[in-house]
Design a protein around this motif. Structure first.
Motif, PDB file in Angstrom:
ATOM      1  N   ASN A  42      13.648   6.216  14.438  1.00  0.00           N
ATOM      2  CA  ASN A  42      14.083   4.673  14.955  1.00  0.00           C
ATOM      3  C   ASN A  42      13.037   3.515  14.672  1.00  0.00           C
ATOM      4  N   GLU A  43      12.919   3.542  13.333  1.00  0.00           N
ATOM      5  CA  GLU A  43      11.890   2.384  12.928  1.00  0.00           C
ATOM      6  C   GLU A  43      12.786   1.513  12.251  1.00  0.00           C
ATOM      7  N   ASN A  44      12.395   0.119  12.468  1.00  0.00           N
ATOM      8  CA  ASN A  44      12.976  -1.133  12.003  1.00  0.00           C
ATOM      9  C   ASN A  44      12.834  -1.330  10.559  1.00  0.00           C
ATOM     10  N   PRO A  45      14.014  -1.057   9.654  1.00  0.00           N
ATOM     11  CA  PRO A  45      13.923  -1.355   8.238  1.00  0.00           C
ATOM     12  C   PRO A  45      13.419  -2.674   7.799  1.00  0.00           C
ATOM     13  N   TYR A  46      13.571  -3.630   8.520  1.00  0.00           N
ATOM     14  CA  TYR A  46      13.465  -4.954   8.076  1.00  0.00           C
ATOM     15  C   TYR A  46      12.048  -5.671   8.190  1.00  0.00           C
TER      16      TYR A  46
END
Ligand code: PLP
Length: 348
Positions: free
Chosen positions: A24-28
């Motif tokens: 659940n990491e933010n790819p941006y």
């Protein structure tokens, strides 16, 4: 409980992963402004960040509508989950929470000798607030709520939750983990933070790890009554755990709301795309309000996970109700296409 265990994924070599959709990491993120602020503050690394911490606390206090003595910073919200568990359960007692939910606080509490009193989610994957209220007894030292919930991605009605927190917090503190709150269209309407301003014994945890895209930079905060914060700072932690670069990064991120909006919008687009693709294959996905989604799969969990990792896609498999479920975090559009292709191949 048979619910909520995830099958370990650590046997797999992450270096081969082309789409990392397991945490659940933010790819941006982080935002370009955060990257600049951090680069600019590396040279301050010889000094402690107490001044920067004060600036960040003041900004957060203003945003949340409380005075600065209601805010405690931390290296990610994991530290809050842990330290609150230390203070509340050092002499045992019990913790009431939903099942499945995010297990960090309950795991720590149980290691300290406390008992976990799980309460199944309702049919539409909300917290069963009535059952949870009934479950609170004289030994209950805390109720844990995760809203929106992990690993289900589901949301509990804010009006009902507010009433629950107001009443139950007269008996025992209610901890509301709002790690994924900012993925909602109107986060402020679902936050329980207003109850703290009203003097309720509610503890809110927030993190810069998710929508701010700063998971590896380790910044989070707690909003709670000053005496709750004091119960932690006087017993189990100092104010020395924060890093000046991350503090400056968090300050820059708070000044960059358009980055948050664009992450939220891209997340929603990817969620719609992924939901459409997976639903068209006949899978029932729990409606997600977060940066991940979960659905039951039709093959053995370990074999599914191996197939996905061998295809370069990192996901998690949870055992819920003794059945394997795939939880996939939202990556970029390209990563979600890779996920969908791999999923079709592995489950064919
Ligand atoms: N709370 C929830 C619900 C989470 O899903 C996570 C991480 O995935 C955390 C807390 C902890 O994150 P962090 O310590 O990076 O803030």
């Amino acid at each position: 409980s048979i619910l909520n265990e995830h099958i370990p994924m650590f046997n797999y070599n992450e270096a081969r992963i082309v789409a990392k959709l397991n945490a659940n990491e933010n790819p941006y993120g982080p935002s370009p402004k955060v990257i600049k602020a951090i680069s600019d503050s590396i040279s301050l690394g010889n000094r402690y960040g107490h001044g920067e911490a004060k600036v960040l606390i003041d900004m957060i206090a203003e945003k949340e509508g409380v005075t600065p003595d209601h805010i405690m910073l931390s290296p990610g919200s994991s530290d809050i989950l842990e330290k609150v568990a230390f203070v509340q359960f050092m002499n045992g007692g019990n913790v009431v929470s939903a099942d499945p939910s995010y297990m960090s606080l309950m795991n720590t509490a149980q290691k300290l000798g406390a008992t976990w009193k799980p309460s199944l989610l309702t049919g539409d994957y909300q917290h069963d607030l009535e059952a949870m209220a009934k479950s609170v007894d004289s030994e209950t030292n805390l109720v844990y709520i995760c809203n929106p919930n992990n690993p289900t991605g589901s949301i509990t009605d804010a009006t009902k939750l507010k009433a629950f927190c107001s009443t139950v917090s007269e008996k025992t503190p209610v901890f509301v983990d709002e790690a994924y709150l900012e993925f909602l269209d109107k986060p402020e309407e679902s936050s329980m933070v207003g109850l703290v301003a009203e003097g309720k014994d509610v503890i809110i945890a927030r993190t810069f790890s998710k929508v701010h895209g700063m998971a590896g930079l380790r910044i989070g905060y707690m909003v709670a009554l000053p005496e709750r914060i004091e119960s932690i700072t006087s017993k189990v932690r100092s104010t020395m755990g924060l890093c000046v670069t991350s503090l400056n990064g968090a300050i820059a991120s708070m000044k960059d709301p358009s980055f948050i909006t664009s992450c939220r919008n891209m997340n929603t687009d990817c969620r719609e795309y992924t939901k459409g693709e997976i639903a068209s294959l006949g899978y029932d996905i729990i409606p997600s309000h977060t940066s991940f989604m979960i659905f039951p799969i039709r093959m053995e969990g370990q074999a599914f996970m191996k197939g996905m990792y061998d295809s370069g896609v990192g996901i998690r498999v949870f055992n819920i109700d003794d059945k394997p479920w795939c939880r996939v975090s939202m990556g970029t559009k390209e990563e979600m296409e890779i996920f969908v292709d791999a999923f079709k191949k592995v489950t064919a």
